[in-house]
Design a protein around this motif. Structure first.
Motif, PDB file in Angstrom:
ATOM      1  N   LYS A 444      -3.866  -2.171   5.309  1.00  0.00           N
ATOM      2  CA  LYS A 444      -2.926  -2.990   4.550  1.00  0.00           C
ATOM      3  C   LYS A 444      -3.605  -3.520   3.261  1.00  0.00           C
ATOM      4  CE  LYS A 444      -0.245  -7.214   4.890  1.00  0.00           C
ATOM      5  NZ  LYS A 444       0.008  -8.379   5.719  1.00  0.00           N
ATOM      6  N   ALA A 445      -4.871  -3.951   3.414  1.00  0.00           N
ATOM      7  CA  ALA A 445      -5.595  -4.460   2.237  1.00  0.00           C
ATOM      8  C   ALA A 445      -5.695  -3.382   1.167  1.00  0.00           C
ATOM      9  CB  ALA A 445      -6.985  -4.932   2.653  1.00  0.00           C
ATOM     10  N   CYS A 446      -5.937  -2.149   1.620  1.00  0.00           N
ATOM     11  CA  CYS A 446      -6.052  -1.039   0.661  1.00  0.00           C
ATOM     12  C   CYS A 446      -4.719  -0.791  -0.033  1.00  0.00           C
ATOM     13  CB  CYS A 446      -6.474   0.236   1.386  1.00  0.00           C
ATOM     14  SG  CYS A 446      -8.202   0.214   1.802  1.00  0.00           S
ATOM     15  N   THR A 471       5.817   7.645   3.231  1.00  0.00           N
ATOM     16  CA  THR A 471       4.859   6.985   4.143  1.00  0.00           C
ATOM     17  C   THR A 471       4.574   5.572   3.655  1.00  0.00           C
ATOM     18  OG1 THR A 471       3.872   9.129   4.494  1.00  0.00           O
ATOM     19  CG2 THR A 471       2.575   7.237   5.204  1.00  0.00           C
ATOM     20  N   LEU A 472       4.402   5.480   2.347  1.00  0.00           N
ATOM     21  CA  LEU A 472       4.107   4.156   1.782  1.00  0.00           C
ATOM     22  C   LEU A 472       5.254   3.196   2.075  1.00  0.00           C
ATOM     23  CD1 LEU A 472       2.287   2.300   0.077  1.00  0.00           C
ATOM     24  CD2 LEU A 472       3.490   3.130  -1.946  1.00  0.00           C
ATOM     25  N   ARG A 473       6.489   3.705   1.872  1.00  0.00           N
ATOM     26  CA  ARG A 473       7.658   2.833   2.097  1.00  0.00           C
ATOM     27  C   ARG A 473       7.713   2.382   3.545  1.00  0.00           C
ATOM     28  NH1 ARG A 473      13.218   4.508   0.059  1.00  0.00           N
ATOM     29  NH2 ARG A 473      13.514   2.365   0.699  1.00  0.00           N
ATOM     30  N   THR A 474       7.433   3.319   4.441  1.00  0.00           N
ATOM     31  CA  THR A 474       7.473   2.975   5.870  1.00  0.00           C
ATOM     32  C   THR A 474       6.466   1.877   6.180  1.00  0.00           C
ATOM     33  OG1 THR A 474       7.920   5.300   6.224  1.00  0.00           O
ATOM     34  CG2 THR A 474       7.423   4.014   8.179  1.00  0.00           C
ATOM     35  N   LYS A 475       5.272   2.040   5.613  1.00  0.00           N
ATOM     36  CA  LYS A 475       4.229   1.053   5.900  1.00  0.00           C
ATOM     37  C   LYS A 475       4.603  -0.300   5.300  1.00  0.00           C
ATOM     38  CE  LYS A 475       0.495   4.295   6.551  1.00  0.00           C
ATOM     39  NZ  LYS A 475       0.268   3.964   7.961  1.00  0.00           N
ATOM     40  N   LEU A 476       5.162  -0.260   4.067  1.00  0.00           N
ATOM     41  CA  LEU A 476       5.522  -1.522   3.423  1.00  0.00           C
ATOM     42  C   LEU A 476       6.598  -2.251   4.218  1.00  0.00           C
ATOM     43  CD1 LEU A 476       5.471  -0.531  -0.348  1.00  0.00           C
ATOM     44  CD2 LEU A 476       3.891  -2.020   0.871  1.00  0.00           C
ATOM     45  N   LYS A 477       7.512  -1.449   4.768  1.00  0.00           N
ATOM     46  CA  LYS A 477       8.563  -2.042   5.577  1.00  0.00           C
ATOM     47  C   LYS A 477       7.948  -2.799   6.752  1.00  0.00           C
ATOM     48  CE  LYS A 477      13.285  -0.585   6.208  1.00  0.00           C
ATOM     49  NZ  LYS A 477      13.696  -0.790   4.850  1.00  0.00           N
ATOM     50  N   ALA A 478       6.928  -2.149   7.319  1.00  0.00           N
ATOM     51  CA  ALA A 478       6.272  -2.784   8.472  1.00  0.00           C
ATOM     52  C   ALA A 478       5.567  -4.083   8.067  1.00  0.00           C
ATOM     53  CB  ALA A 478       5.268  -1.811   9.078  1.00  0.00           C
ATOM     54  N   TYR A 479       5.082  -4.133   6.812  1.00  0.00           N
ATOM     55  CA  TYR A 479       4.386  -5.356   6.395  1.00  0.00           C
ATOM     56  C   TYR A 479       5.339  -6.427   5.894  1.00  0.00           C
ATOM     57  CZ  TYR A 479       0.508  -2.029   5.874  1.00  0.00           C
ATOM     58  OH  TYR A 479      -0.424  -1.059   6.062  1.00  0.00           O
ATOM     59  N   SER A 480       6.624  -6.066   5.702  1.00  0.00           N
ATOM     60  CA  SER A 480       7.517  -6.929   4.937  1.00  0.00           C
ATOM     61  C   SER A 480       7.663  -8.315   5.555  1.00  0.00           C
ATOM     62  CB  SER A 480       8.883  -6.281   4.748  1.00  0.00           C
ATOM     63  OG  SER A 480       9.453  -6.064   6.012  1.00  0.00           O
ATOM     64  N   GLU A 481       7.338  -8.402   6.794  1.00  0.00           N
ATOM     65  CA  GLU A 481       7.412  -9.739   7.392  1.00  0.00           C
ATOM     66  C   GLU A 481       6.365 -10.651   6.761  1.00  0.00           C
ATOM     67  OE1 GLU A 481       7.084 -10.054  11.621  1.00  0.00           O
ATOM     68  OE2 GLU A 481       8.764  -8.649  11.845  1.00  0.00           O
ATOM     69  N   ASP A 482       5.175 -10.077   6.596  1.00  0.00           N
ATOM     70  CA  ASP A 482       4.093 -10.881   6.013  1.00  0.00           C
ATOM     71  C   ASP A 482       4.277 -11.079   4.519  1.00  0.00           C
ATOM     72  OD1 ASP A 482       2.995 -10.842   8.415  1.00  0.00           O
ATOM     73  OD2 ASP A 482       1.557  -9.235   8.001  1.00  0.00           O
ATOM     74  N   ALA A 483       4.765 -10.034   3.870  1.00  0.00           N
ATOM     75  CA  ALA A 483       4.872 -10.106   2.409  1.00  0.00           C
ATOM     76  C   ALA A 483       6.266  -9.695   2.001  1.00  0.00           C
ATOM     77  CB  ALA A 483       3.839  -9.186   1.767  1.00  0.00           C
ATOM     78  N   PRO A 484       7.225 -10.582   2.129  1.00  0.00           N
ATOM     79  CA  PRO A 484       8.597 -10.213   1.838  1.00  0.00           C
ATOM     80  C   PRO A 484       8.713  -9.678   0.413  1.00  0.00           C
ATOM     81  CG  PRO A 484       8.429 -12.479   2.632  1.00  0.00           C
ATOM     82  CD  PRO A 484       7.062 -11.979   2.459  1.00  0.00           C
ATOM     83  N   GLY A 485       9.533  -8.639   0.267  1.00  0.00           N
ATOM     84  CA  GLY A 485       9.780  -8.113  -1.085  1.00  0.00           C
ATOM     85  C   GLY A 485       8.966  -6.885  -1.388  1.00  0.00           C
ATOM     86  N   LEU A 486       7.923  -6.630  -0.617  1.00  0.00           N
ATOM     87  CA  LEU A 486       7.071  -5.482  -0.930  1.00  0.00           C
ATOM     88  C   LEU A 486       7.813  -4.163  -0.820  1.00  0.00           C
ATOM     89  CD1 LEU A 486       3.551  -6.056   0.612  1.00  0.00           C
ATOM     90  CD2 LEU A 486       4.151  -5.647  -1.766  1.00  0.00           C
ATOM     91  N   ASP A 487       8.767  -4.094   0.081  1.00  0.00           N
ATOM     92  CA  ASP A 487       9.441  -2.811   0.270  1.00  0.00           C
ATOM     93  C   ASP A 487      10.765  -2.752  -0.479  1.00  0.00           C
ATOM     94  OD1 ASP A 487      10.601  -4.735   1.849  1.00  0.00           O
ATOM     95  OD2 ASP A 487      11.326  -3.248   3.321  1.00  0.00           O
ATOM     96  N   GLU A 488      10.993  -3.724  -1.331  1.00  0.00           N
ATOM     97  CA  GLU A 488      12.298  -3.746  -2.007  1.00  0.00           C
ATOM     98  C   GLU A 488      12.351  -2.812  -3.193  1.00  0.00           C
ATOM     99  OE1 GLU A 488      12.979  -7.761  -3.045  1.00  0.00           O
ATOM    100  OE2 GLU A 488      13.314  -8.360  -0.968  1.00  0.00           O
TER     101      GLU A 488
END
Ligand SMILES: Nc1ncnc2c1ncn2[C@@H]1O[C@H](COP(=O)(O)OP(=O)(O)OP(=O)(O)O)[C@@H](O)[C@H]1O
Ligand SMILES: [Mg+2]
Length: 492
Positions: A444-446, A471-488
């Protein structure tokens, strides 16, 4: 004289005779033409300068007594306006002392009005003058070539931080009395920046002299810098000018300044402060107006604290400090620099490489470049030298294995994600916390770093990471709880 013309068959060139004695001019002109030269004549300096500006001239044969005009003045003007043209003075016998004076003013040689009696000598003199004029022009071309090699407009930059640094350097260039301290790791382009400052300054016609302070023992460094008088020590058979003098109204670039010995540091400080110094063994003060640019990859403050560098010299040198960031801190420069080096080595190696493949670019972007721009240049040169493809591919790139303990890059991306196993090892320092983070956290940091580097452009970030956009979008979706807006959407 015409019959001896064959002597100079190989040394043809363009000769202009400026003499008010028309018969004499005519005779020389014909002899020169017979010998295969292009020759023309003029009866006054006005006429002569018109011909000089109209057609190429290698040698001027100039009458010392040109009617009412003083040949010495005409000589000075020719040398000023056409410094590459060799001038041979034509003198009467009694004027030889004056002819010698002319040579002090830049005349190549002199002949007498009776030159026709010694044709071999005459043609030898003309031939040598032509050779000297040609060699001057060759030297000039060579210097221009060198200048082009170092052409400071060739500083390539795409990152805002470098563009800002170049703007600052150009501003500093305007005041040639300011001392500049350029810092940065090895190979970042400190000397290139120093050359830029020189080229953009009013001292640009003076010399740019670079001296590596770590390369010489103390005594030799001192005599390189300040020169010595004849007899100053056993080997000092002749006077030698120091680089301070050679670079008068130019720039003296003192590389690796941290390695200068303390005693010399004191002498350097005095020379900078007073703009004058004494040669080794000398008693006379010599005044100079030399801009000093010093460079180091060490922290001079630390060196001062350790007692290895004079603090007063540090303050004097760092009137204008310019810090060139490591390449890993400005990864946006890698694309433009790679393109620049490919073009350069296409020229130098006679290749026709079109560019680098996206995979090769990704390798370049995920390496931490301990040797900075110099290392990138070498990697590209090697890739182009050894390979025959017309595109640089990842397999062509020979990158050092990542070493531990390297300074941590601020913004470098790293390969990650499911394709991570196939991508080359990225810089250890882009995963500074890798020992303490879980794999997911490190990944995630990378990804966040890559996004930041890509200005939040997901396509670009995915390219940097070597994964698909999906793949990136999928991963961002998974992180979106921590960082809302990343997958928008939409992308920035
Ligand atoms: N921004 C740039 N654009 C184009 N070429 C560059 C750039 N920066 C560095 N280079 C090239 O990289 C090489 C190393 O640059 P330079 O010698 O100026 O580095 P340096 O910082 O003085 O290195 P060192 O500390 O080892 O003396 C040179 O060939 C230089 O032309
Ligand atoms: Mg250098």
């Amino acid at each position: 004289m015409a019959n001896v013309g064959k002597l100079q068959e190989t040394g043809k060139g363009n000769v202009l005779i400026v003499d008010d004695d028309r018969n004499f001019s005519w005779g020389l002109c014909e002899a020169l033409k017979d010998a295969g030269y292009k020759a023309a004549s003029a009866v006054s300096s006005k006429d002569g300068f018109a011909k000089l500006s109209d057609s190429p001239v290698d040698v001027v044969l100039l009458d010392l007594k040109l009617g009412a005009e003083d040949g010495v003045d005409v000589l000075k003007r020719v040398k000023k306006e056409y410094p590459d043209v060799a001038v041979i003075m034509i003198t009467a016998f009694g004027d030889i002392p004056q002819a010698v004076e002319c040579m002090r003013n830049g005349a190549f040689n002199f002949i007498t009005k009776t030159a026709h009696k010694e044709p071999e000598l005459f043609f030898a003199t003309v031939g040598n003058a032509i050779e000297s004029s040609l060699s001057r022009r060759r030297d000039k071309l060579h210097r221009q070539e060198l200048k082009r090699f170092y052409d400071t407009d060739d500083i390539v930059a795409g990152s805002e931080v470098m563009l800002e640094l170049i703007r600052k350097a150009a501003k500093v260039a305007e005041s040639p009395s300011s001392t500049v301290l350029v810092t940065g790791e090895t190979g970042v382009g400190k000397e290139l920046l120093a050359r830029l400052i020189h080229e953009r300054s009013s001292f640009k016609d003076g010399a740019f002299v670079a001296l590596n302070c770590s390369a010489l023992p103390e005594n030799l460094l001192e005599s390189e810098l300040f020169g010595y008088e004849k007899g100053a020590f056993t080997d000092a058979r002749t006077l030698k000018k120091g680089l301070f003098e050679v670079a008068d109204r130019g720039t003296l670039f003192l590389d690796e300044i941290a390695d200068m010995h303390l005693r010399l540091q004191a002498k350097l400080l005095r020379a900078i402060e007073s703009k004058c110094f004494r040669r080794v063994g000398g008693t006379q003060d010599i005044s100079v107006n030399t801009r000093i640019i010093a460079a180091t990859n060490k922290d001079l403050r630390d060196e001062a604290e350790e007692g290895r560098f004079r603090l007063d010299l540090f303050y004097r040198l760092s009137v204008v400090p310019l810090e060139v960031p490591a390449l890993r801190e400005r990864m946006e420069d890698i694309g433009p620099l790679t393109e620049h080096f490919i073009k350069r080595f296409n020229r130098e190696l006679g290749k026709n490489v079109r560019g680098s493949s996206p995979e090769a670019m990704q390798r370049l972007l995920t390496y931490d470049w301990p040797g900075n721009v110099r290392e990138l240049r070498n990697v590209i040169e090697r890739a182009m030298l050894l390979e025959t493809d017309d595109v640089v591919l990842p397999g062509h790139l020979v990158l050092e294995p990542v070493r531990r303990g390297r300074p941590a890059p601020k913004e470098a991306p790293a390969p990650a994600g499911e394709e991570g196993a196939q991508t080359p090892a990225g810089p250890a320092a882009v995963r500074p916390e890798a020992d303490t983070l879980t794999l997911v956290e490190a990944e995630k940091a990378c990804i966040l770093k890559a996004l930041k580097l890509a200005g939040n452009n997901k396509t670009r970030a995915a390219q940097i990471l070597g994964i698909s956009r999906q793949t990136l979008r999928t991963k961002l979706k998974a992180y979106s709880e921590d960082a809302p807006g990343l997958d928008e959407e939409p992308e920035l």
